[in-house]
Design a protein around this motif. Structure first.
Motif, PDB file in Angstrom:
ATOM      1  N   ASP A  86      79.653  35.376  82.224  1.00 17.63           N
ATOM      2  CA  ASP A  86      79.067  34.195  81.600  1.00 17.63           C
ATOM      3  C   ASP A  86      79.261  34.249  80.073  1.00 17.63           C
ATOM      4  N   VAL A  87      79.739  33.154  79.505  1.00 16.36           N
ATOM      5  CA  VAL A  87      80.051  33.104  78.068  1.00 16.36           C
ATOM      6  C   VAL A  87      78.847  33.509  77.209  1.00 16.36           C
ATOM      7  N   GLU A  88      77.683  32.978  77.562  1.00 12.63           N
ATOM      8  CA  GLU A  88      76.495  33.303  76.745  1.00 12.63           C
ATOM      9  C   GLU A  88      76.146  34.776  76.790  1.00 12.63           C
ATOM     10  N   GLU A  89      76.305  35.372  77.956  1.00 10.83           N
ATOM     11  CA  GLU A  89      76.007  36.814  78.070  1.00 10.83           C
ATOM     12  C   GLU A  89      77.017  37.647  77.282  1.00 10.83           C
ATOM     13  N   VAL A  90      78.283  37.244  77.339  1.00 13.76           N
ATOM     14  CA  VAL A  90      79.320  37.981  76.601  1.00 13.76           C
ATOM     15  C   VAL A  90      79.025  37.916  75.103  1.00 13.76           C
ATOM     16  N   ASP A 141      76.180  37.191  73.557  1.00 16.14           N
ATOM     17  CA  ASP A 141      74.930  37.885  73.219  1.00 16.14           C
ATOM     18  C   ASP A 141      75.216  39.390  73.041  1.00 16.14           C
ATOM     19  N   PHE A 142      75.966  39.946  73.972  1.00 12.63           N
ATOM     20  CA  PHE A 142      76.308  41.371  73.885  1.00 12.63           C
ATOM     21  C   PHE A 142      77.176  41.640  72.652  1.00 12.63           C
ATOM     22  N   TYR A 143      78.166  40.774  72.426  1.00 17.24           N
ATOM     23  CA  TYR A 143      79.048  40.951  71.251  1.00 17.24           C
ATOM     24  C   TYR A 143      78.237  40.930  69.949  1.00 17.24           C
ATOM     25  N   PHE A 144      77.331  39.962  69.809  1.00 16.05           N
ATOM     26  CA  PHE A 144      76.553  39.864  68.559  1.00 16.05           C
ATOM     27  C   PHE A 144      75.671  41.108  68.370  1.00 16.05           C
ATOM     28  N   TYR A 145      75.123  41.616  69.450  1.00 15.57           N
ATOM     29  CA  TYR A 145      74.289  42.829  69.314  1.00 15.57           C
ATOM     30  C   TYR A 145      75.135  44.047  68.929  1.00 15.57           C
TER      31      TYR A 145
END
Ligand code: GLN
Length: 305
Positions: free
Chosen positions: A181-185, A187-191
């Motif tokens: 899912d784009v949002e999950e990817v 979110d993980f990238y930003f963290y």
């Protein structure tokens, strides 16, 4: 170490007084609050001796320096299969560019531009049960440092303003090269980008790229010799986006920068050195960081060439 110590002190004093023509990154609003006069250096040698000057024990946002860590973990999981998803060619373009992706059918040129790191995060999501916690555990194990953490404010700030990364991720997904899912990817990238470390911690965490025999506190090897050699090769050719040639030309070491103003450089078999100065040149790399490393490798004759 004695030789390095003297040179670091001398070059630090010299570069500190140079007029900095760079600018602090403010496209991630939270990053703009940093004191632009921060300047720190830390070196850790292969025999684990450490020396630092200036603000080398202050935490800062490592941003794209984290791309080495996400690549390392994904490489451990996938080995050579990883290169089906992301290439190993310099892009010659800015770190957040969308330009080449259409012609390349959604396969990013390398893991150190945003497009590539986003695909790497997608690969990790497919392997990790609790991606943020598991990745943090991995970083803590390599560095033997349980104090490592994300900066939630920075991550959330980028989540609200990271429109180009949203575009990149969706565009790559349209070619089928994002599986989750784009949002999950994102979110993980930003963290992962929001990881905070000091220069000292940075010069310690990447020792596994200098030392072929590196073993973690838990007795694990991080990469094989061949994999570590390849990560260094990608750092040398792609670590500074469209300034990678310039960094190799002036500094002559594999390295990686981040928009928080940090730069890490590796001398295989000798040392890892980290520099932090928040003002960036036009290519998004620390102005004083590059200048310091250029003078350092010149004076110590420690370029790999
Ligand atoms: N989080 C930043 C971004 O995606 C990282 C960029 C960088 O450090 N060059 O824009």
């Amino acid at each position: 170490m004695k030789n390095y110590k003297e040179v670091i002190e001398c070059v630090y004093a010299d570069v500190k007084n140079v007029t900095d023509t760079g600018k602090v990154a403010d496209y991630i609003p939270e990053l703009a609050f940093v004191d632009p006069t921060n300047f720190g250096i830390s070196i850790t040698t292969i025999d684990k001796q450490n020396f630092g000057v200036g603000d080398f024990e202050k935490k800062f946002s490592i941003q794209s320096v984290s791309k080495i860590l996400t690549l390392t973990l994904a490489y451990k999981f996938e080995d050579a299969k990883l290169w089906d998803r992301v290439d190993v060619e310099p892009s010659g373009n800015p770190f957040n560019s969308l330009l080449q992706l259409e012609a390349d059918f959604g396969k990013p040129r390398n893991p150190f531009i945003n497009a590539g790191a986003i695909v790497i995060c997608d690969v990790l999501l497919s392997h990790l049960k609790n991606p943020k916690a598991d990745f943090l555990d991995f970083c803590r194990e390599i560095s033997n440092n349980t104090s490592l953490n994300y900066n939630v404010k920075v991550a959330e700030s980028e989540k609200k303003s990271g429109f180009r990364n949203v575009a990149l991720c969706n565009f790559i997904k349209s070619f089928g090269n994002i599986k989750n899912d784009v949002e999950e990817v994102l979110d993980f990238y930003f963290y992962t980008c929001s990881l905070e470390m000091t220069c000292k911690e940075l010069s310690e965490i990447f020792l596994f790229l200098t030392d072929d025999n590196f073993i973690t506190i838990k007795g694990n090897r991080i990469l094989t010799m061949s994999q570590a050699k390849r990560v260094n090769a990608i750092m040398l050719t792609c670590g500074f986006y469209d300034e990678s040639g310039e960094f190799a030309f002036r500094v002559g070491l594999p390295g990686k920068s981040g928009v928080g103003g940090g730069i890490v450089a590796i001398h295989p078999d000798q040392f890892c050195i980290a520099v932090w100065s928040p003002k960036l040149n036009k290519k998004g790399n620390s102005f004083k960081g590059m200048l310091f490393l250029e003078k350092f490798t010149t004076k110590t004759a420690s370029s790999i060439f």
